[in-house]
Design a protein around this motif. Structure first.
Motif, PDB file in Angstrom:
ATOM      1  N   LEU A  48     -17.935 -40.102   3.659  1.00  0.00           N
ATOM      2  CA  LEU A  48     -18.607 -40.879   4.710  1.00  0.00           C
ATOM      3  C   LEU A  48     -18.603 -40.112   6.032  1.00  0.00           C
ATOM      4  O   LEU A  48     -19.620 -40.034   6.716  1.00  0.00           O
ATOM      5  N   PHE A  49     -17.466 -39.549   6.380  1.00  0.00           N
ATOM      6  CA  PHE A  49     -17.377 -38.848   7.665  1.00  0.00           C
ATOM      7  C   PHE A  49     -18.056 -37.485   7.600  1.00  0.00           C
ATOM      8  O   PHE A  49     -18.644 -37.033   8.572  1.00  0.00           O
ATOM      9  N   LYS A  50     -17.958 -36.834   6.420  1.00  0.00           N
ATOM     10  CA  LYS A  50     -18.630 -35.533   6.285  1.00  0.00           C
ATOM     11  C   LYS A  50     -20.122 -35.720   6.516  1.00  0.00           C
ATOM     12  O   LYS A  50     -20.745 -34.973   7.261  1.00  0.00           O
ATOM     13  N   ARG A  51     -20.687 -36.754   5.874  1.00  0.00           N
ATOM     14  CA  ARG A  51     -22.123 -36.967   6.025  1.00  0.00           C
ATOM     15  C   ARG A  51     -22.459 -37.641   7.340  1.00  0.00           C
ATOM     16  O   ARG A  51     -23.472 -37.355   7.959  1.00  0.00           O
ATOM     17  N   GLY A  52     -21.597 -38.566   7.778  1.00  0.00           N
ATOM     18  CA  GLY A  52     -21.893 -39.341   8.971  1.00  0.00           C
ATOM     19  C   GLY A  52     -21.648 -38.558  10.246  1.00  0.00           C
ATOM     20  O   GLY A  52     -22.543 -38.367  11.054  1.00  0.00           O
TER      21      GLY A  52
END
Ligand code: HAM
Length: 414
Positions: A48-52
């Motif tokens: 989630l954080f990698k993409r977000g």
């Protein structure tokens, strides 16, 4: 003794009222702006954080607390609140509610950074996220919410705003940046060389002295905004102007996270050292789609509570005093102490703060203790009081005494 982990802080009983005050102020502002609270888990899937947040950011590259759980899943403690809020929005089908969906949160966040004043590894944010409106009025509303919150706390900060454009104009700008940086790329830091490939805009945010000298003269995004982004930014500025909210346009604000587009802003102070940004935010029109939701615009901000607290303390802003003990009831022996316990319990059950002695102190020591607690009233129970059912209640601020029947203490204190 085992110490607290580096970069974290305890909140002690004597200062929790400061936290409560800031949080209450946040909640009041949220109410006035019709924002509803959301709560997301402390950890999410790392993806989630990698993409977000984005793979070209320091937050994702260097600062995440990532571990594998016992089931072999990669988990990350949230480094910020926006990605989780966007996931909540998508996963719970909030896109089918009337737009915009206006939310706020108060959350811990975790970043493995080098601790210093105003920079912690666990810190707390008051954030708001508004989903589903792309209008410039929403940008102005969100900026006003941040400003109202900071104003209510009494802190003096400067508002800096910028527009970093949309996909279309940013592509042009990135080309110009690449052309500008290319001749000196070999003299720049490794991170910037990687930013050059992934997201050249991010180079403008580099803190290395060696790179800063090259960024100073870099082309300005303002010269590359497309017609629509320009009009949007003009709209935001005109609303701020009309309402008399002072700001400066700082074309160097690019923010540290990848999801932003168009309006970005920061509230900064020069009273708390190097980490002067107390609040930052902006529009992130591509994030919901990036995370698998429909193509919906959004905007928000987050303010760092520890930095605000530091700013308030450094500039001598008084926090409203915490609630004191209304009445302290002293007993002398087992029987009268039991009675004090009984009266205090009855008052507490009615919501009146009452305190008693827990350590068999003498009456003199109990008066001292009551004073330390800041008790507004003190009553002593002796044999006479047990017999008469009446207590002499001493007002500690003026020293006057009033005889009150035990059954009437509640109404006397009200
Ligand atoms: P951010 O600029 O990374 O933005 O963080 C927001 C605020 O959190 C900062 O201005 C600062 O006050 C505080 N903060 C950040 N890192 C630390 C730290 N290590 N120690 C103490 N305080 C810190 C975001 O997090 C975005 N999610 C904001 C946002 C919401 N944008 C759109 N919606």
């Amino acid at each position: 003794m085992i110490n607290i982990p580096k970069g974290t802080k305890d909140v002690l009983p004597g200062s929790s009222y400061k936290w409560q005050y800031i949080e209450e102020t946040a909640r009041n502002v949220a109410r006035a702006f019709n924002l509803s609270e959301i709560r997301t888990p402390t950890f999410e899937y790392t993806e989630l954080f990698k993409r977000g947040v984005g793979e070209s950011t320091d937050v994702v590259n260097k600062e995440m607390y990532t571990f594998e759980d016992k089931g072999g899943r990669s988990i990350t403690l949230k480094p910020e609140g926006t990605a989780g809020a966007a996931r909540l929005f998508i996963e719970n089908g909030l896109a089918s509610s009337p737009m915009p969906v206006k939310t706020f949160y108060i959350t811990p966040a975790f970043r493995y950074e080098r601790p210093q004043a105003g920079r912690l590894r666990e810190f707390h944010q008051f954030g708001i996220e508004v989903f589903g409106s792309g209008s410039y009025q929403t940008d102005a509303e969100v900026i006003f919410a941040a400003s109202a919150f900071l104003d209510k706390l009494g802190v003096r900060v400067k508002l800096e705003i910028n527009s970093i454009g949309c996909k279309v104009c940013r592509a042009e700008y990135n080309k110009a940046l690449k052309k500008y940086f290319e001749p000196n790329l070999s003299k720049m830091c490794e991170a910037c060389r990687s930013r050059f490939e992934k997201n050249p805009l991010r180079i403008l945010d580099c803190k290395e002295e060696g790179c800063k000298k090259f960024t100073a003269e870099a082309p300005s995004i303002t010269d590359y905004l497309c017609g629509e982004c320009s009009r949007h930014f003009d709209g935001v500025k005109s609303l701020l102007d009309n309402q008399g909210l002072k700001y400066i346009v700082n074309p160097r604000i690019v923010r540290g996270l990848d999801y932003y587009s168009r309006t970005v802003f920061e509230f900064v102070s020069d009273e708390i050292g190097a980490q002067g940004t107390v609040c930052g935010g902006g529009r992130y029109d591509g994030l919901i789609a990036e995370l698998g939701g429909s193509s919906l615009p959004a905007i928000g901000f987050a303010a760092g509570i520890e930095r605000l607290m530091l700013l308030m303390e450094n500039t001598g802003i008084k926090f409203p005093e915490r609630q004191k003990v209304r009445i302290y009831i002293a007993g002398m022996d087992e029987k009268t102490r039991d009675k004090a316990f009984e009266i205090a319990t009855a008052l507490r059950l009615k919501g009146i703060s009452a305190e008693i002695d827990h350590l068999n102190r003498s009456i003199k020591a109990q008066f001292k203790y009551a004073d330390k607690l800041g008790a507004e009233y003190v009553a002593v129970i002796g044999e006479n009081e047990l017999l008469s059912g009446e207590l002499k209640i001493k007002n500690m601020s003026d020293g006057t005494q009033t005889a009150v029947k035990i059954g009437q203490i509640e109404s006397y204190l009200k």
